[in-house]
Write an enzyme that holds these catalytic residues in place. Structure first.
Site, PDB file in Angstrom:
ATOM      1  N   CYS A 145       0.948  -1.273   0.012  1.00 12.26           N
ATOM      2  CA  CYS A 145       0.101   0.174   0.025  1.00 12.26           C
ATOM      3  C   CYS A 145       0.825   1.052  -0.057  1.00 12.26           C
ATOM      4  CB  CYS A 145      -0.939   0.280   1.273  1.00 12.26           C
ATOM      5  SG  CYS A 145      -1.899   1.412   1.430  1.00 12.26           S
TER       6      CYS A 145
ATOM      7  N   ASP B 134     -12.804  -7.078  -3.898  1.00 12.89           N
ATOM      8  CA  ASP B 134     -11.305  -7.761  -3.544  1.00 12.89           C
ATOM      9  C   ASP B 134     -10.839  -8.576  -4.623  1.00 12.89           C
ATOM     10  OD1 ASP B 134      -8.985  -8.375  -2.390  1.00 12.89           O
ATOM     11  OD2 ASP B 134      -9.796  -8.672  -0.232  1.00 12.89           O
TER      12      ASP B 134
ATOM     13  N   ARG C 255      -7.716  -9.606  -4.792  1.00  6.08           N
ATOM     14  CA  ARG C 255      -6.389 -10.364  -4.576  1.00  6.08           C
ATOM     15  C   ARG C 255      -6.639 -11.794  -4.578  1.00  6.08           C
ATOM     16  NH1 ARG C 255      -5.369  -7.554   1.145  1.00  6.08           N
ATOM     17  NH2 ARG C 255      -7.762  -7.498   1.064  1.00  6.08           N
TER      18      ARG C 255
END
Length: 385
Positions: free
Chosen positions: A245, A317, A319
């Site tokens: 991040c 999401d 991921r």
């Protein structure tokens, strides 16, 4: 223990092997999309067509696709984006948007761009058709995702050829990639992760630390293992999976809790004596930094973090934790005490063959800027605070 946690995705072993040439073709095709070039996509039935990303498309790209293929193109978007545009109900997959006449580049931008309001005017005669998972349209959107672009593409079938897909692509000087290779790419690239460098890197509060870098064969982004102390291979290791991040980790941004989680995890592992933090190249829950900034802009209009992703056309999401599981195995760990509040990490690690023997809560106070973000993670993503 979470060994039997469910997952909607197929296990890695269910995917057939992919050769290096196929992986290179997908990698080159993602680069071509980022440059605004058209690529040729072959489907399982041997048919071929061309696609270009909406984000990097030039004004004359639609006309060039018509000249290349002899067909009117469609705009391929995710079902999430089509739902935002009120063209279809909730669901997953890819949708083709078409008009009785030829779609223009400006119309494609307006329909796919995150700044386009859901209640904006739609072109007259616009139709939406759900596409099969193996379709050229689905492959084109998946390729845009891999390129960290908006998940949308302008796609047209080739109607002017009688030879093979390879012959048609060569005739038009296009990179050729197979739809099935795009679909399987992320699983196969993980299998090629290799430890390429390692060094001792003393950290504040954790001086006995080393960092190992893992790189896939396609030369893509490296994932890092931050190893604190001397964890014993074969024993359950205290572990944290941390997605990079830039805004939170490096700039101490206040819109999220990522920086606190990163530094807090390293401090906790150091207090424990040993463990590993996997620093994964999955910025913005897998959508990339540019798209994360777009999501922030959408949030400033009053939407939460889940809504913002879906307005962009992504899942809440994006991921995957296959890289984390592979890195743990290569480091000698098949069981973990996982520092997380995210149930999806538990499910995915278990699905990938890593036993989670304990969940260790990893909670930090809100700062006044991220209260809504944390509330959304709990209420809509099931995070356990």
């Amino acid at each position: 223990m979470y060994a039997d946690a469910p997952s909607d995705s197929a296990p890695p072993e269910a995917v057939l092997p992919m050769d290096e040439a196929a992986m290179r073709a997908v990698d080159r095709a993602t680069a071509a999309l980022r440059r605004g070039e058209a690529v040729a996509i072959e489907t399982a039935d041997g048919s071929v067509g061309a696609a270009v990303s909406v984000e990097s498309v030039a004004i004359d790209a639609v006309q060039r696709l018509v000249q290349l293929t002899g067909a009117a193109p469609v705009l391929a978007v995710t079902r999430r984006r089509a739902t935002v545009l009120k063209l279809m109900g909730e669901g997953t997959g890819v949708v083709a948007l078409s008009l009785p006449r030829c779609l223009t580049a400006d119309e494609a931008h307006a329909l796919a761009d995150p700044e386009h309001r859901p209640d904006g005017d739609m072109p007259d005669g616009l139709t939406a058709t759900a596409m099969d998972p193996g379709s050229r349209e689905t492959a084109a959107v998946d390729l845009a995702r891999l390129a960290r672009l908006l998940p949308a593409a302008i796609v047209a079938p080739a109607t002017d050829h009688t030879g093979s897909a390879a012959e048609w692509a060569a005739e038009h000087d296009l990179l050729l990639v197979r739809a099935r290779d795009i679909a399987d790419y992320r699983v196969h690239v993980v299998r090629t992760l290799r430890r390429v460098a390692e060094a001792r890197v003393p950290l504040s509060g954790a001086e006995n630390t080393s960092i190992a870098a893992f790189r896939p064969i396609d030369g893509g982004p490296e994932h890092l293992a931050i190893i604190v102390g001397n964890p014993v291979a074969g024993e359950p290791v205290l572990a944290r999976l941390h997605s990079e991040c830039f805004t939170g980790d490096l700039l101490a941004g206040l819109r999220c809790d990522c920086g606190q989680q990163l530094r807090g995890a390293i401090a906790e592992i150091a207090r424990h004596g040993s463990g590993v933090l996997l620093y994964l190249a999955q910025e913005g829950r897998g959508i990339g930094l540019v798209n994360k900034l777009r999501a922030y802009r959408i949030q400033d209009r009053g939407f939460d973090t889940v809504d913002a992703n879906e307005i962009l056309g992504f899942e809440a999401d994006e991921r995957v934790y296959l890289p984390a599981a592979e890195m743990l195995r290569q480091l000698g760990f098949t069981a973990v005490r996982l520092m997380t509040n995210n149930p999806e990490k538990l499910r995915q690690l278990a699905r990938c063959g890593i036993e989670v023997v304990e969940r260790v809560p990893h909670i930090f106070p809100a700062n006044g800027h991220n209260e809504g973000y944390l509330r959304t993670k709990a209420e809509r993503s099931g995070h356990m605070f």
